[in-house]
Design an enzyme around this catalytic site. Structure first.
Site, PDB file in Angstrom:
ATOM      1  N   ASN A  39       0.826  -1.214   0.000  1.00  0.00           N
ATOM      2  CA  ASN A  39       0.000   0.000   0.000  1.00  0.00           C
ATOM      3  C   ASN A  39       0.846   1.244   0.000  1.00  0.00           C
ATOM      4  O   ASN A  39       1.936   1.277   0.562  1.00  0.00           O
ATOM      5  CB  ASN A  39      -0.925   0.012   1.225  1.00  0.00           C
ATOM      6  CG  ASN A  39      -0.269   0.698   2.422  1.00  0.00           C
ATOM      7  OD1 ASN A  39      -0.331   1.933   2.551  1.00  0.00           O
ATOM      8  ND2 ASN A  39       0.375  -0.087   3.278  1.00  0.00           N
ATOM      9  N   ALA A  40       0.292   2.263  -0.671  1.00  0.00           N
ATOM     10  CA  ALA A  40       0.845   3.612  -0.522  1.00  0.00           C
ATOM     11  C   ALA A  40      -0.372   4.520  -0.348  1.00  0.00           C
ATOM     12  O   ALA A  40      -0.669   5.354  -1.196  1.00  0.00           O
ATOM     13  CB  ALA A  40       1.668   4.014  -1.736  1.00  0.00           C
ATOM     14  N   ASN A  95       3.106   7.374  15.028  1.00  0.00           N
ATOM     15  CA  ASN A  95       3.522   6.705  13.799  1.00  0.00           C
ATOM     16  C   ASN A  95       4.867   7.291  13.368  1.00  0.00           C
ATOM     17  O   ASN A  95       4.911   8.342  12.736  1.00  0.00           O
ATOM     18  CB  ASN A  95       2.461   6.867  12.715  1.00  0.00           C
ATOM     19  CG  ASN A  95       2.810   6.079  11.468  1.00  0.00           C
ATOM     20  OD1 ASN A  95       3.976   5.717  11.262  1.00  0.00           O
ATOM     21  ND2 ASN A  95       1.828   5.806  10.635  1.00  0.00           N
ATOM     22  N   CYS A  98       5.738   5.229   8.830  1.00  0.00           N
ATOM     23  CA  CYS A  98       5.135   5.042   7.502  1.00  0.00           C
ATOM     24  C   CYS A  98       6.254   5.120   6.466  1.00  0.00           C
ATOM     25  O   CYS A  98       7.022   6.080   6.463  1.00  0.00           O
ATOM     26  CB  CYS A  98       4.069   6.095   7.214  1.00  0.00           C
ATOM     27  SG  CYS A  98       3.337   5.858   5.585  1.00  0.00           S
ATOM     28  N   LYS A 133       5.511   3.519  17.386  1.00  0.00           N
ATOM     29  CA  LYS A 133       5.514   2.465  16.349  1.00  0.00           C
ATOM     30  C   LYS A 133       6.725   2.656  15.446  1.00  0.00           C
ATOM     31  O   LYS A 133       6.894   3.705  14.825  1.00  0.00           O
ATOM     32  CB  LYS A 133       4.216   2.494  15.539  1.00  0.00           C
ATOM     33  CG  LYS A 133       4.120   1.324  14.564  1.00  0.00           C
ATOM     34  CD  LYS A 133       2.712   1.137  14.045  1.00  0.00           C
ATOM     35  CE  LYS A 133       2.598  -0.082  13.148  1.00  0.00           C
ATOM     36  NZ  LYS A 133       1.213  -0.306  12.722  1.00  0.00           N
ATOM     37  N   GLY A 185       1.187  -8.188   5.710  1.00  0.00           N
ATOM     38  CA  GLY A 185       0.642  -9.533   5.495  1.00  0.00           C
ATOM     39  C   GLY A 185       1.658 -10.620   5.826  1.00  0.00           C
ATOM     40  O   GLY A 185       2.742 -10.344   6.345  1.00  0.00           O
TER      41      GLY A 185
HETATM   42  O1  RRO Z   1      -1.280   5.625   5.102  1.00  0.00           O
HETATM   43  C1  RRO Z   1      -0.318   4.923   4.704  1.00  0.00           C
HETATM   44  O2  RRO Z   1       0.083   4.966   3.535  1.00  0.00           O
HETATM   45  C2  RRO Z   1       0.428   4.035   5.604  1.00  0.00           C
HETATM   46  C3  RRO Z   1       0.761   4.337   6.900  1.00  0.00           C
HETATM   47 BR1  RRO Z   1       0.145   5.845   7.745  1.00  0.00          BR
HETATM   48  C4  RRO Z   1       1.601   3.460   7.638  1.00  0.00           C
HETATM   49  O3  RRO Z   1       1.963   3.681   8.807  1.00  0.00           O
HETATM   50  N1  RRO Z   1       2.030   2.333   7.017  1.00  0.00           N
HETATM   51  C5  RRO Z   1       1.687   2.039   5.770  1.00  0.00           C
HETATM   52  O4  RRO Z   1       2.100   1.003   5.252  1.00  0.00           O
HETATM   53  N2  RRO Z   1       0.881   2.885   5.061  1.00  0.00           N
END
Ligand code: RRO
Length: 275
Positions: A39-40, A95, A98, A133, A185
């Site tokens: 994911n982005a 956080n 990310c 985190k 995952g």
């Molecule tokens: O929102 C994101 O793109 C995201 C966040 Br905040 C995160 O902490 N970790 C991640 O893989 N995506």
């Protein structure tokens, strides 16, 4: 969040929230791979003022709500942490990890100096437990954990996603519009286990384990590595909300069959002298 609580989660960590509303990265922003998700998302969120209302709603579910925040400077992060606590969050997760948001997340949380400074500022006068985190995209996650502990964090959370990329050969280009994203995952569980194991030996504060958990046995693996609690994210997407009650049941069955009375009895037993 209310549904997740009803499904059996013992506490909830929110999506990370910032000062202003943010749309996130353009699509495609999630790719389903055979080993998990890339994911982005780009930190999409409605901003802290709106989210404060969500916190009071979510609290009605009756489980602790931990508000996750991200920011670009230590001052902004500290202000967001305090706003989360004022909104009623039972704890705040910073956080610092990310992997693909310019100026945020891992760009703030990759050096022990910054992790310590951010935790110290955020913890000052906070009044609720502070979780940091951490990113696995580093050569020494234990050093980051020690920095969080020095800065006054009450616990560390490991791990956030691993920085990755997927390319579509027909299109000859990266699939994510942002090109790079975070892998979550099943594939990342061994990395998470190793990180929790290393952190457990480096700090005295509790460790929360996360990364690739989709069953009770996965959770127990993290607990034996040193996690006092675990989080589940991607498995909600792959298996649905049932994952919480199933995981709880599996943990209990394992404990009964193996003579463990409490979760605490299992924490860190995989370490030398631990069993
Ligand atoms: O929102 C994101 O793109 C995201 C966040 Br905040 C995160 O902490 N970790 C991640 O893989 N995506």
């Amino acid at each position: 969040m209310a549904e997740v609580a009803r499904a059996g989660a013992g506490a909830i960590v929110t999506k990370s929230v910032g000062t202003e509303p943010r749309a996130g990265h353009p699509s495609p922003c999630v790719v389903e791979l055979n080993v998990g998700l890339l994911n982005a998302m780009g930190l999409p969120n409605p901003g802290i003022d709106y989210f404060a209302g969500e916190i009071s709603e979510a609290k009605k579910a009756g489980v602790p709500i931990i508000g996750s925040v991200f920011g670009g400077t230590e001052e902004e992060i500290a202000e967001l942490a305090s706003a989360m606590a004022r909104a009623g969050a039972d704890g705040v997760e910073l956080n610092l990890s990310c992997p693909h948001a310019k100026g945020y997340g891992a760009e703030i949380g990759s050096t022990p100096q910054m992790v310590e400074l951010v935790c110290r500022k955020a913890k000052h006068g906070l009044g609720v437990p502070l979780f940091a985190k951490l990113t696995p995209n580093t050569s020494d996650i234990a050093a980051l954990a020690r920095a969080a502990e020095r800065g006054g964090a009450d616990a560390v959370v490991a791990i956030n996603t691993l920085k990755g990329m997927a390319i579509e050969p027909e299109a000859r280009m990266p699939i994510l519009a942002n090109k790079v994203g975070g892998l979550s995952g099943p594939a990342i569980r061994p990395v998470g286990i190793r990180c929790v194991y290393e952190i457990f030996e480096a700090v005295k504060i509790p460790v929360v384990g996360v990364g690739g958990i989709s069953s009770g046995m996965d959770a127990i693996e993290y607990i034996m590595a040193g996690a006092g609690a675990v989080q589940i994210g991607t498995a909600v997407w792959s298996l649905g909300l049932d994952v919480f009650s199933r995981t709880n049941k599996e943990i209990l069955r394992f404990m009964e069959e193996n003579g463990f009375k409490t979760i605490q009895d299992m924490v860190g037993v995989a370490h030398p002298g631990g069993h």
